[in-house]
Design a protein around this motif. Structure first.
Motif, PDB file in Angstrom:
ATOM      1  N   ILE A  57       0.836  -1.204   0.000  1.00 29.61           N
ATOM      2  CA  ILE A  57       0.000   0.000   0.000  1.00 29.61           C
ATOM      3  C   ILE A  57       0.870   1.253   0.000  1.00 29.61           C
ATOM      4  N   GLU A  58       1.989   1.215   0.710  1.00 29.35           N
ATOM      5  CA  GLU A  58       2.899   2.370   0.749  1.00 29.35           C
ATOM      6  C   GLU A  58       3.430   2.725  -0.638  1.00 29.35           C
ATOM      7  N   ARG A  59       3.465   1.762  -1.545  1.00 28.18           N
ATOM      8  CA  ARG A  59       3.986   1.999  -2.894  1.00 28.18           C
ATOM      9  C   ARG A  59       2.958   2.625  -3.839  1.00 28.18           C
ATOM     10  N   ILE A  60       1.709   2.765  -3.390  1.00 24.15           N
ATOM     11  CA  ILE A  60       0.694   3.429  -4.213  1.00 24.15           C
ATOM     12  C   ILE A  60       1.075   4.907  -4.308  1.00 24.15           C
ATOM     13  N   ILE A  61       1.014   5.456  -5.488  1.00 27.82           N
ATOM     14  CA  ILE A  61       1.510   6.806  -5.770  1.00 27.82           C
ATOM     15  C   ILE A  61       1.045   7.867  -4.776  1.00 27.82           C
ATOM     16  N   SER A  62      -0.224   8.013  -4.498  1.00 23.99           N
ATOM     17  CA  SER A  62      -0.736   9.114  -3.671  1.00 23.99           C
ATOM     18  C   SER A  62      -0.684   8.854  -2.169  1.00 23.99           C
ATOM     19  N   VAL A  63      -0.296   7.654  -1.754  1.00 28.22           N
ATOM     20  CA  VAL A  63      -0.269   7.324  -0.320  1.00 28.22           C
ATOM     21  C   VAL A  63       0.908   8.013   0.350  1.00 28.22           C
ATOM     22  N   ARG A  64       0.624   8.714   1.452  1.00 25.85           N
ATOM     23  CA  ARG A  64       1.651   9.437   2.207  1.00 25.85           C
ATOM     24  C   ARG A  64       2.191   8.618   3.371  1.00 25.85           C
ATOM     25  N   SER A  65       1.327   7.878   4.081  1.00 27.74           N
ATOM     26  CA  SER A  65       1.781   7.083   5.220  1.00 27.74           C
ATOM     27  C   SER A  65       0.814   5.928   5.461  1.00 27.74           C
ATOM     28  N   VAL A  66       1.353   4.851   6.022  1.00 32.18           N
ATOM     29  CA  VAL A  66       0.568   3.665   6.359  1.00 32.18           C
ATOM     30  C   VAL A  66       0.949   3.239   7.762  1.00 32.18           C
ATOM     31  N   GLU A  67      -0.049   2.915   8.563  1.00 27.90           N
ATOM     32  CA  GLU A  67       0.191   2.432   9.923  1.00 27.90           C
ATOM     33  C   GLU A  67      -0.585   1.138  10.099  1.00 27.90           C
ATOM     34  N   LEU A  68       0.098   0.093  10.530  1.00 26.02           N
ATOM     35  CA  LEU A  68      -0.526  -1.200  10.790  1.00 26.02           C
ATOM     36  C   LEU A  68      -0.790  -1.287  12.280  1.00 26.02           C
ATOM     37  N   VAL A  69      -2.051  -1.494  12.648  1.00 25.62           N
ATOM     38  CA  VAL A  69      -2.437  -1.579  14.056  1.00 25.62           C
ATOM     39  C   VAL A  69      -2.994  -2.973  14.294  1.00 25.62           C
ATOM     40  N   ALA A  70      -2.290  -3.768  15.095  1.00 26.46           N
ATOM     41  CA  ALA A  70      -2.740  -5.129  15.394  1.00 26.46           C
ATOM     42  C   ALA A  70      -3.758  -5.102  16.523  1.00 26.46           C
ATOM     43  N   GLY A  71      -4.680  -6.059  16.494  1.00 23.00           N
ATOM     44  CA  GLY A  71      -5.655  -6.197  17.574  1.00 23.00           C
ATOM     45  C   GLY A  71      -4.946  -6.499  18.882  1.00 23.00           C
ATOM     46  N   LEU A  72      -5.616  -6.243  20.000  1.00 19.90           N
ATOM     47  CA  LEU A  72      -5.010  -6.443  21.313  1.00 19.90           C
ATOM     48  C   LEU A  72      -4.925  -7.919  21.695  1.00 19.90           C
ATOM     49  N   ALA A  73      -5.842  -8.730  21.206  1.00 21.09           N
ATOM     50  CA  ALA A  73      -5.855 -10.153  21.535  1.00 21.09           C
ATOM     51  C   ALA A  73      -5.005 -10.921  20.508  1.00 21.09           C
ATOM     52  N   PRO A  74      -4.553 -12.142  20.879  1.00 18.60           N
ATOM     53  CA  PRO A  74      -3.830 -12.955  19.895  1.00 18.60           C
ATOM     54  C   PRO A  74      -4.723 -13.238  18.689  1.00 18.60           C
ATOM     55  N   PRO A  75      -4.133 -13.481  17.508  1.00 23.09           N
ATOM     56  CA  PRO A  75      -4.949 -13.719  16.325  1.00 23.09           C
ATOM     57  C   PRO A  75      -5.932 -14.869  16.509  1.00 23.09           C
ATOM     58  N   SER A  76      -7.160 -14.594  16.175  1.00 26.18           N
ATOM     59  CA  SER A  76      -8.231 -15.591  16.206  1.00 26.18           C
ATOM     60  C   SER A  76      -9.267 -15.137  15.200  1.00 26.18           C
ATOM     61  N   PRO A  77     -10.259 -15.955  14.895  1.00 22.89           N
ATOM     62  CA  PRO A  77     -11.237 -15.551  13.898  1.00 22.89           C
ATOM     63  C   PRO A  77     -11.913 -14.215  14.204  1.00 22.89           C
ATOM     64  N   GLY A  78     -12.025 -13.828  15.464  1.00 19.35           N
ATOM     65  CA  GLY A  78     -12.685 -12.577  15.811  1.00 19.35           C
ATOM     66  C   GLY A  78     -11.737 -11.412  16.003  1.00 19.35           C
ATOM     67  N   SER A  79     -10.421 -11.616  15.908  1.00 21.64           N
ATOM     68  CA  SER A  79      -9.481 -10.516  16.127  1.00 21.64           C
ATOM     69  C   SER A  79      -9.373  -9.662  14.874  1.00 21.64           C
ATOM     70  N   THR A  80      -8.868  -8.454  15.042  1.00 22.44           N
ATOM     71  CA  THR A  80      -8.806  -7.550  13.904  1.00 22.44           C
ATOM     72  C   THR A  80      -7.434  -6.935  13.767  1.00 22.44           C
ATOM     73  N   ASN A  81      -7.080  -6.576  12.574  1.00 20.17           N
ATOM     74  CA  ASN A  81      -5.902  -5.790  12.261  1.00 20.17           C
ATOM     75  C   ASN A  81      -6.348  -4.651  11.386  1.00 20.17           C
TER      76      ASN A  81
END
Length: 83
Positions: A57-81
């Motif tokens: 996503i950072e390589r898309i021309i108009s993108v200025r910044s990208v931040e990845l925010v991981a969910g607080l719980a360990p990965p599971s079907p209901g967790s989010t990123n």
């Protein structure tokens, strides 16, 4: 993520996820002046996969910044990123 105000940014970001057969649970965006702020929530995404997506996503021309925010719980079907 933040990007320049450009109509092509959102479809390009979503296209990167679609290439990996990822369907976001939520998508939010906000237009401010000349900037676009986009948040994409993908549940159950592994940290490594999230980092790879963020790098693409950072390589898309108009993108200025990208931040990845991981969910607080360990990965599971209901967790989010968020990208």
């Amino acid at each position: 993520m933040e990007a320049d105000h450009c109509s092509e940014v959102l479809p390009r970001v979503l296209g990167i996820g679609a290439q990996q057969s990822l369907i976001p649970s939520t998508i939010a965006y906000e237009c401010e002046y000349e900037r676009l702020r986009i948040e994409v929530d993908i549940g159950g995404l592994e940290a490594h996969t999230g980092a790879l997506l963020a790098a693409r996503i950072e390589r898309i021309i108009s993108v200025r910044s990208v931040e990845l925010v991981a969910g607080l719980a360990p990965p599971s079907p209901g967790s989010t990123n968020k990208i």
